[in-house]
Design a protein around this motif. Structure first.
Motif, PDB file in Angstrom:
ATOM      1  N   THR A   1      -1.164  -6.826  11.393  1.00 19.59           N
ATOM      2  CA  THR A   1      -0.046  -6.776  12.350  1.00 19.59           C
ATOM      3  C   THR A   1       0.733  -8.089  12.309  1.00 19.59           C
ATOM      4  O   THR A   1       0.254  -9.078  11.757  1.00 19.59           O
ATOM      5  N   ARG A   2       1.893  -8.072  12.933  1.00 20.41           N
ATOM      6  CA  ARG A   2       2.614  -9.330  13.110  1.00 20.41           C
ATOM      7  C   ARG A   2       1.866 -10.172  14.141  1.00 20.41           C
ATOM      8  O   ARG A   2       1.185  -9.626  15.020  1.00 20.41           O
ATOM      9  N   THR A   3       2.013 -11.508  14.079  1.00 17.58           N
ATOM     10  CA  THR A   3       1.294 -12.384  15.002  1.00 17.58           C
ATOM     11  C   THR A   3       1.788 -12.207  16.430  1.00 17.58           C
ATOM     12  O   THR A   3       1.008 -12.270  17.373  1.00 17.58           O
ATOM     13  N   ASP A   4       3.097 -11.978  16.577  1.00 15.92           N
ATOM     14  CA  ASP A   4       3.641 -11.930  17.931  1.00 15.92           C
ATOM     15  C   ASP A   4       3.286 -10.638  18.671  1.00 15.92           C
ATOM     16  O   ASP A   4       3.536 -10.515  19.856  1.00 15.92           O
TER      17      ASP A   4
ATOM     18  N   LEU B   1      -0.822 -11.181   1.019  1.00 14.54           N
ATOM     19  CA  LEU B   1       0.087 -10.724   2.079  1.00 14.54           C
ATOM     20  C   LEU B   1       1.013 -11.863   2.507  1.00 14.54           C
ATOM     21  O   LEU B   1       0.571 -13.012   2.558  1.00 14.54           O
ATOM     22  N   PRO B   2       2.237 -11.566   2.877  1.00 16.83           N
ATOM     23  CA  PRO B   2       3.168 -12.637   3.272  1.00 16.83           C
ATOM     24  C   PRO B   2       2.942 -13.052   4.728  1.00 16.83           C
ATOM     25  O   PRO B   2       3.787 -12.805   5.579  1.00 16.83           O
TER      26      PRO B   2
ATOM     27  N   ALA C   1       2.435  -3.113  13.794  1.00 19.85           N
ATOM     28  CA  ALA C   1       1.623  -2.677  12.646  1.00 19.85           C
ATOM     29  C   ALA C   1       2.376  -2.849  11.322  1.00 19.85           C
ATOM     30  O   ALA C   1       3.536  -2.460  11.204  1.00 19.85           O
ATOM     31  N   LEU C   2       1.699  -3.474  10.355  1.00 24.22           N
ATOM     32  CA  LEU C   2       2.287  -3.632   9.024  1.00 24.22           C
ATOM     33  C   LEU C   2       1.569  -2.742   8.008  1.00 24.22           C
ATOM     34  O   LEU C   2       2.172  -2.288   7.037  1.00 24.22           O
TER      35      LEU C   2
ATOM     36  N   ALA D   1       0.177 -17.826  10.566  1.00 24.64           N
ATOM     37  CA  ALA D   1       1.406 -18.122  11.307  1.00 24.64           C
ATOM     38  C   ALA D   1       2.261 -16.863  11.488  1.00 24.64           C
ATOM     39  O   ALA D   1       2.884 -16.688  12.526  1.00 24.64           O
ATOM     40  N   GLY D   2       2.238 -15.981  10.487  1.00 18.58           N
ATOM     41  CA  GLY D   2       3.129 -14.818  10.555  1.00 18.58           C
ATOM     42  C   GLY D   2       2.435 -13.482  10.670  1.00 18.58           C
ATOM     43  O   GLY D   2       3.089 -12.443  10.533  1.00 18.58           O
ATOM     44  N   GLY D   3       1.139 -13.479  10.901  1.00 17.83           N
ATOM     45  CA  GLY D   3       0.470 -12.191  11.002  1.00 17.83           C
ATOM     46  C   GLY D   3      -1.015 -12.312  11.312  1.00 17.83           C
ATOM     47  O   GLY D   3      -1.588 -13.396  11.208  1.00 17.83           O
ATOM     48  N   ARG D   4      -1.599 -11.188  11.731  1.00 19.59           N
ATOM     49  CA  ARG D   4      -3.034 -11.174  12.014  1.00 19.59           C
ATOM     50  C   ARG D   4      -3.677 -10.019  11.267  1.00 19.59           C
ATOM     51  O   ARG D   4      -3.041  -8.977  11.055  1.00 19.59           O
TER      52      ARG D   4
END
Lengths: 346, 112
Positions: B92-95, A308-309, B18-19, B73-76
């Motif tokens: 999900t995104r981190t923010d 995942l990115p 949500a990703l 850094a960019g997601g959880r």
């Protein structure tokens, strides 16, 4: 004019190849010897036990292991390597690259899983990858939040380890630095203030961030004395300050996240270098197991971020019915903290 | 895919940031749902497999988890693990603060 030296020229990597096929061992060491123009120091072992003998005697940077060996196979050997030689980087080389093998190898601590090369170009590609890995060193620096790791703990670790570093502390109101040279606190600066007063004020900071930076001489020495005394004195001053604040009726209560929960107790703490060398531990029943765990988590995170990115891995929180464990992954420090909730019946 | 799982995946689409999400059942069958082009189905399939391996690995260190949160850094990646070994994850995104949302979804996961 001489060319600047690369990292591998200054410190030629010591690479150990472990494979039960003597022909392959000979080809790969000869080929990599040529590709490295003789820079690599190469070792060959036809079995896991022969490799362990070499590891006892030589400082190996990178071990390249065939996973299909008789008696002690590559997977078992990797587990031993991860426990006994956590600083050695590990790569598995196999003729049978399956997804299961890949997952199993990476879970046992290998940094990479590579298919055995069969062509000249394949050997060159593998050589480039291995050279990158063998000469790779983690970037200097470490950062964290004051509420996650106590500032005193970090200073204590640096002093006990006789390290040299600069601790940069900042929050919204201020920014300061503490200089530690070979385990001695030698200087502190906070705005216009220097010396022990600046040090004590920095240790009284509640909330904020710190960074551990590579040491540079401050040019002066404003603090003398044993670090234990300096920390004790700073704690005394901080407590005095806190009691004054509590005595003031209009004092603003600290944010909820900085207050200690009444039923929560820390049960275990481990801090180690990015290479897995323990620096500080408290009540760890099996330090080696915890180091292996941190390395396994980092490996799993690498697999996840490959899929995942999501960018750089920062931390893993593990929730169990009665406890919460956090593993933090800084640039050059790994931190493991386990907290138990005593209100939860066992 | 059963109705409860369809509901769960539809509800997860409304999670903050949500990703994608996925579930791996005790029979090792995985179902995934992508909510963003950065997390296609095949990536989520791999992710859920890695998460299953990672959970098994933690258990070997005496850390049999109910919940995990992997922060990058960019997601959880939030993970819930049922006693029967089924795994549910939400990326999900981190923010985005999705932890409370995930806790609510975990209740639904127990009925899938």
């Amino acid at each position: 004019m001489t060319e600047p030296q690369t990292q591998s020229q200054k410190n030629p990597p010591h690479v150990l190849f472990v494979d039960d096929e003597p022909d392959f061992l000979q080809v790969i060491t000869e080929t990599f010897g040529e590709l490295s123009s003789g820079r690599w120091k190469l070792y060959r072992a036809g079995s896991a036990d022969a490799a362990l003998e070499i590891l006892k005697q030589e400082k190996i940077d990178l071990a390249v292991v065939d996973i299909n060996m008789p008696l002690l196979d590559g997977m078992q050997f990797l587990r031993i390597l991860a426990r006994r030689y956590p600083n050695v980087k590990k790569v598995t080389l196999t003729a049978f690259a399956t997804e299961e093998n890949r997952n199993a190898c990476l879970a046992t601590g290998a940094e990479m899983f590579i298919e055995k090369p069969r062509t000249a170009d394949g050997f060159k590609s593998v050589f480039v990858i291995l050279e990158e890995l063998a000469t790779w060193a983690p970037a200097a620096g470490f950062q964290g939040l004051l509420k996650q790791v106590g500032l005193e703990d970090v200073i204590q670790m640096e002093c006990l380890g006789r390290n040299s570093s600069i601790l940069e502390i900042q929050n919204r109101q201020m920014s300061g630095r503490i200089f530690i040279e070979e385990g001695n606190i030698i200087h502190a600066i906070l705005g216009e203030e220097q010396g022990q007063t600046a040090f004590q004020k920095l240790l009284a900071v509640r909330g904020g961030e710190f960074k551990l930076l590579p040491f540079e001489s401050p040019g002066l020495r404003s603090i003398e004395g044993p670090w234990e005394f300096l920390l004790m004195e700073a704690a005394r001053v901080r407590d005095e300050l806190a009691s004054k604040i509590l005595a003031t009726p209009a004092a603003t209560p600290p944010p909820a996240e900085e207050q200690l929960a009444p039923n929560v107790a820390v049960t275990e703490t481990l801090v180690c270098s990015a290479q897995g060398d323990p620096i500080f531990q408290w009540q760890c029943t099996d330090v080696l197991d915890r180091v292996a765990l941190l390395q396994n988590i980092a490996q799993q995170a690498a697999l996840l971020s490959q899929a995942l990115p999501l960018g750089k891995f920062e931390r893993l929180e593990i929730r169990q019915p009665d406890r919460r464990t956090v593993a933090l992954f800084g640039q050059d420090r790994l931190v493991f903290v386990s907290v138990i909730n005593t209100a939860v019946p066992k | 895919m059963n109705e409860a799982l369809t509901h769960l995946f539809n509800d997860c689409a409304t999670a903050p940031g949500a990703l994608g999400c996925g579930i791996r059942l005790p029979d090792r069958v995985s179902h995934v749902r992508s909510y963003h082009k950065s997390c296609p189905d095949e990536t989520l399939e791999k992710t859920i497999l890695h998460l299953a391996n990672a959970s098994a690995l933690l258990a070997t260190h005496d850390l049999t988890a109910q919940r995990l949160a992997w922060t990058f850094a960019g997601g959880r990646i939030f993970v819930a693990i049922r006693p029967d070994g089924a795994i549910f994850s939400l990326v999900t995104r981190t923010d985005a603060n999705a932890i409370e949302f995930f806790d609510r979804m975990t209740l639904q996961f127990y009925f899938v």
